[in-house]
Write a protein that holds these residues in place. Structure first.
Motif, PDB file in Angstrom:
ATOM      1  N   ARG A  78       0.779  -1.144   0.021  1.00 56.30           N
ATOM      2  CA  ARG A  78      -0.034  -0.094   0.035  1.00 56.30           C
ATOM      3  C   ARG A  78       0.825   1.139  -0.035  1.00 56.30           C
ATOM      4  O   ARG A  78       1.834   1.288   0.731  1.00 56.30           O
ATOM      5  CB  ARG A  78      -0.828  -0.030   1.221  1.00 56.30           C
ATOM      6  N   LEU A  79       0.387   2.248  -0.783  1.00 61.35           N
ATOM      7  CA  LEU A  79       1.279   3.279  -1.165  1.00 61.35           C
ATOM      8  C   LEU A  79       1.166   4.216   0.154  1.00 61.35           C
ATOM      9  O   LEU A  79       2.277   4.509   0.583  1.00 61.35           O
ATOM     10  CB  LEU A  79       0.388   4.509  -2.309  1.00 61.35           C
ATOM     11  N   VAL A  80       0.262   4.332   0.864  1.00 66.89           N
ATOM     12  CA  VAL A  80       0.116   5.340   1.767  1.00 66.89           C
ATOM     13  C   VAL A  80       0.654   4.822   3.194  1.00 66.89           C
ATOM     14  O   VAL A  80       1.665   5.797   3.788  1.00 66.89           O
ATOM     15  CB  VAL A  80      -1.134   5.889   2.248  1.00 66.89           C
ATOM     16  N   PHE A  81       0.579   3.736   3.627  1.00 62.47           N
ATOM     17  CA  PHE A  81       1.113   3.105   4.726  1.00 62.47           C
ATOM     18  C   PHE A  81       2.315   2.649   4.904  1.00 62.47           C
ATOM     19  O   PHE A  81       3.032   2.385   5.850  1.00 62.47           O
ATOM     20  CB  PHE A  81      -0.057   2.014   5.442  1.00 62.47           C
ATOM     21  N   GLU A  82       2.860   1.737   3.689  1.00 65.71           N
ATOM     22  CA  GLU A  82       4.091   1.024   3.619  1.00 65.71           C
ATOM     23  C   GLU A  82       5.101   1.680   2.804  1.00 65.71           C
ATOM     24  O   GLU A  82       6.072   1.908   3.439  1.00 65.71           O
ATOM     25  CB  GLU A  82       3.652  -0.227   2.962  1.00 65.71           C
ATOM     26  N   VAL A  83       4.601   1.956   1.717  1.00 66.89           N
ATOM     27  CA  VAL A  83       5.579   2.394   0.439  1.00 66.89           C
ATOM     28  C   VAL A  83       6.195   3.739   0.828  1.00 66.89           C
ATOM     29  O   VAL A  83       7.407   3.993   0.601  1.00 66.89           O
ATOM     30  CB  VAL A  83       5.048   2.189  -1.095  1.00 66.89           C
ATOM     31  N   ASN A  84       5.392   4.659   0.874  1.00 63.50           N
ATOM     32  CA  ASN A  84       5.697   6.102   1.232  1.00 63.50           C
ATOM     33  C   ASN A  84       6.774   6.280   2.617  1.00 63.50           C
ATOM     34  O   ASN A  84       7.769   6.707   2.134  1.00 63.50           O
ATOM     35  CB  ASN A  84       4.700   7.155   1.219  1.00 63.50           C
ATOM     36  N   PRO A  85       6.432   5.611   3.718  1.00 62.92           N
ATOM     37  CA  PRO A  85       7.365   5.824   4.775  1.00 62.92           C
ATOM     38  C   PRO A  85       8.507   5.020   4.519  1.00 62.92           C
ATOM     39  O   PRO A  85       9.579   5.721   4.742  1.00 62.92           O
ATOM     40  CB  PRO A  85       6.460   5.312   5.909  1.00 62.92           C
ATOM     41  N   ILE A  86       8.549   4.041   3.944  1.00 66.20           N
ATOM     42  CA  ILE A  86       9.687   3.116   3.943  1.00 66.20           C
ATOM     43  C   ILE A  86      10.467   3.794   2.480  1.00 66.20           C
ATOM     44  O   ILE A  86      11.907   3.768   2.832  1.00 66.20           O
ATOM     45  CB  ILE A  86       9.578   1.596   3.490  1.00 66.20           C
ATOM     46  N   GLY A  87       9.918   4.172   1.776  1.00 69.40           N
ATOM     47  CA  GLY A  87      10.452   5.027   0.433  1.00 69.40           C
ATOM     48  C   GLY A  87      11.159   6.204   0.846  1.00 69.40           C
ATOM     49  O   GLY A  87      12.427   6.476   0.648  1.00 69.40           O
ATOM     50  N   PHE A  88      10.711   7.029   1.619  1.00 66.13           N
ATOM     51  CA  PHE A  88      11.169   8.134   2.078  1.00 66.13           C
ATOM     52  C   PHE A  88      12.571   7.983   2.996  1.00 66.13           C
ATOM     53  O   PHE A  88      13.394   9.001   2.861  1.00 66.13           O
ATOM     54  CB  PHE A  88      10.031   8.773   3.152  1.00 66.13           C
ATOM     55  N   LEU A  89      12.421   6.841   3.960  1.00 63.81           N
ATOM     56  CA  LEU A  89      13.598   6.510   4.558  1.00 63.81           C
ATOM     57  C   LEU A  89      14.685   6.022   3.603  1.00 63.81           C
ATOM     58  O   LEU A  89      15.764   6.467   3.863  1.00 63.81           O
ATOM     59  CB  LEU A  89      13.295   5.270   5.500  1.00 63.81           C
ATOM     60  N   ALA A  90      14.459   5.291   2.436  1.00 68.31           N
ATOM     61  CA  ALA A  90      15.531   4.872   1.645  1.00 68.31           C
ATOM     62  C   ALA A  90      16.046   5.978   0.781  1.00 68.31           C
ATOM     63  O   ALA A  90      17.334   5.979   0.814  1.00 68.31           O
ATOM     64  CB  ALA A  90      14.761   3.787   0.531  1.00 68.31           C
ATOM     65  N   VAL A  91      15.387   7.058   0.376  1.00 71.29           N
ATOM     66  CA  VAL A  91      15.846   8.144  -0.214  1.00 71.29           C
ATOM     67  C   VAL A  91      16.907   8.930   0.808  1.00 71.29           C
ATOM     68  O   VAL A  91      17.700   9.449   0.306  1.00 71.29           O
ATOM     69  CB  VAL A  91      14.863   8.979  -0.916  1.00 71.29           C
ATOM     70  N   GLN A  92      16.405   8.881   1.944  1.00 71.85           N
ATOM     71  CA  GLN A  92      17.210   9.679   3.082  1.00 71.85           C
ATOM     72  C   GLN A  92      18.343   9.089   3.466  1.00 71.85           C
ATOM     73  O   GLN A  92      19.420   9.796   3.652  1.00 71.85           O
ATOM     74  CB  GLN A  92      16.421   9.956   4.294  1.00 71.85           C
ATOM     75  N   ALA A  93      18.551   7.463   3.041  1.00 73.33           N
ATOM     76  CA  ALA A  93      19.708   6.975   3.403  1.00 73.33           C
ATOM     77  C   ALA A  93      20.510   6.939   1.943  1.00 73.33           C
ATOM     78  O   ALA A  93      21.366   6.075   2.114  1.00 73.33           O
ATOM     79  CB  ALA A  93      19.267   5.487   3.827  1.00 73.33           C
ATOM     80  N   GLY A  94      20.043   7.796   1.114  1.00 71.03           N
ATOM     81  CA  GLY A  94      20.899   7.649  -0.267  1.00 71.03           C
ATOM     82  C   GLY A  94      20.697   6.761  -1.168  1.00 71.03           C
ATOM     83  O   GLY A  94      21.254   6.461  -2.296  1.00 71.03           O
ATOM     84  N   GLY A  95      19.460   5.965  -0.979  1.00 67.13           N
ATOM     85  CA  GLY A  95      18.687   5.082  -1.835  1.00 67.13           C
ATOM     86  C   GLY A  95      17.648   5.556  -2.683  1.00 67.13           C
ATOM     87  O   GLY A  95      17.698   6.641  -2.793  1.00 67.13           O
ATOM     88  N   ALA A  96      16.689   4.754  -3.090  1.00 67.23           N
ATOM     89  CA  ALA A  96      15.861   5.198  -4.133  1.00 67.23           C
ATOM     90  C   ALA A  96      14.630   4.119  -4.255  1.00 67.23           C
ATOM     91  O   ALA A  96      14.701   3.302  -3.526  1.00 67.23           O
ATOM     92  CB  ALA A  96      16.278   5.288  -5.448  1.00 67.23           C
ATOM     93  N   VAL A  97      13.534   4.793  -4.501  1.00 71.31           N
ATOM     94  CA  VAL A  97      12.057   3.913  -4.579  1.00 71.31           C
ATOM     95  C   VAL A  97      11.503   4.411  -5.729  1.00 71.31           C
ATOM     96  O   VAL A  97      11.350   5.457  -5.939  1.00 71.31           O
ATOM     97  CB  VAL A  97      11.443   4.260  -3.243  1.00 71.31           C
ATOM     98  N   SER A  98      10.817   3.168  -6.413  1.00 74.18           N
ATOM     99  CA  SER A  98      10.235   3.446  -7.579  1.00 74.18           C
ATOM    100  C   SER A  98       9.259   2.205  -7.787  1.00 74.18           C
ATOM    101  O   SER A  98       9.233   1.223  -7.392  1.00 74.18           O
ATOM    102  CB  SER A  98      11.322   3.255  -8.391  1.00 74.18           C
TER     103      SER A  98
END
Ligand code: AHG
Ligand code: MN
Ligand code: MN
Length: 294
Positions: free
Chosen positions: A239-259
């Motif tokens: 789910r975009l709102v509960f799972e993907v966005n929070p984890i994706g935001f963390l990944a980007v903050q750690a120099g990674g990416a989400v797609s």
């Protein structure tokens, strides 16, 4: 050792935001101790049509109740609630959460977690607007992995329930771990080509079925977690709102990416609170590779 409270203070986090983070982090101990008496399924299904484990509803009721009582929260969107729960309309922050991620693994004693995102204003926003994102991971240690929008830190819970800093300025190494959901027979050609390519380059398969635990491994060792579109569901499972966005935001903050496999999920404006999206999250090179696979 720096505590979570010291870190929040040093980061100049606004008062109410800090209080919400603290309140949810304090639920880790009661959630952990509830595992033993909430082993089975609740006999109900959530909005996504999935059977709810007793712990799903337990953790949801617990966190929602604490947030409502606090008065600091405007609204909560939870994976386990059909609708957005409106709380205090004059409060500044709203919370999105997966109260218990990986809940089918509780009865086999594998790692599960709680995923949280916090927005200023309402919950239906693009993930890039998150003010904070974190997850609690109930493993051999209880850890809290957090971003306030400038870098990622990992804290671990002590016996006295305080969180102490385990790792700061966390960066995802390129790595070669990969984990993919969905039956192989139901993958689409682009995803099959991608995974076959990773395997041909010596990638190692790691997949437990708990997104939060699988992502935590990727954060440490590098690689990719994927839940791709499948022949059965072009939107994948997560789910975009509960799972993907929070984890994706963390990944980007750690120099990674989400797609989604084509573009960054953090730019998607959610249309429905329970909407799903395909996800590829991890090190930058791995995410560039899926976006460049034809
Ligand atoms: P939840 O327990 O919150 O419903 O999430 C389960 C999710 C996620 O944690 C995991 O990566 C994925 O479902 C596993 O799905 P498969 O069993 O299809 O691999
Ligand atoms: Mn989940
Ligand atoms: Mn869940």
């Amino acid at each position: 050792m720096t505590t979570l409270q010291e870190y929040l203070k040093a980061s100049d986090v606004p008062g109410d935001l800090g209080k919400i983070i603290t309140l949810i982090s304090e639920q880790a101990a009661p959630i952990r101790s509830a595992f033993i008496s909430n082993q089975s399924y609740a006999g109900s299904t959530n909005s996504s049509g999935e059977e709810q484990a007793e712990m799903d509803t337990w953790a949801d009721t617990r966190i929602t109740g604490v947030l409502r009582e606090s008065g600091f929260v405007r609204a909560v969107a939870s994976e386990e609630q059909d609708e957005i729960t409106l709380m205090n309309p004059s409060a500044k922050y709203s919370v999105v959460m997966d109260p218990l991620d990986g809940s089918s693994l509780i009865k086999v004693n594998l790692c599960v977690g709680t995923i949280v995102g916090i927005y200023e204003g309402d919950v239906m926003q693009a993930g890039k607007n998150l003010k904070a994102a974190f997850y609690l991971l109930y493993g051999p240690m209880t850890t809290l992995t957090i971003t306030l929008g400038s870098g990622v830190c990992v804290f671990a819970q002590n016996a006295d329930n305080t969180y102490v800093l385990l790792k700061e300025n966390v960066k995802i190494p390129e790595g070669n771990l990969y984990g993919s959901g969905g039956l192989r027979t139901e993958w689409l050609p682009k995803h099959t080509k991608y995974i076959t390519g990773i395997e041909a380059e010596g990638g190692k398969n790691r997949y437990t079925g708990s997104f939060v635990a699988d992502f935590h491994q990727i954060l440490e060792y590098g690689g990719v977690y994927a839940y791709p579109p499948t022949k059965k569901s072009m939107e994948g499972k997560l789910r975009l709102v509960f799972e993907v966005n929070p984890i994706g935001f963390l990944a980007v903050q750690a120099g990674g990416a989400v797609s989604t496999g084509d573009f960054c999920t953090l730019d998607i404006m959610p249309q429905k609170v329970h909407q799903r999206t395909p996800i590829y999250v991890g090190s930058k090179g791995m995410i560039a590779k899926i976006e460049n696979t034809r």
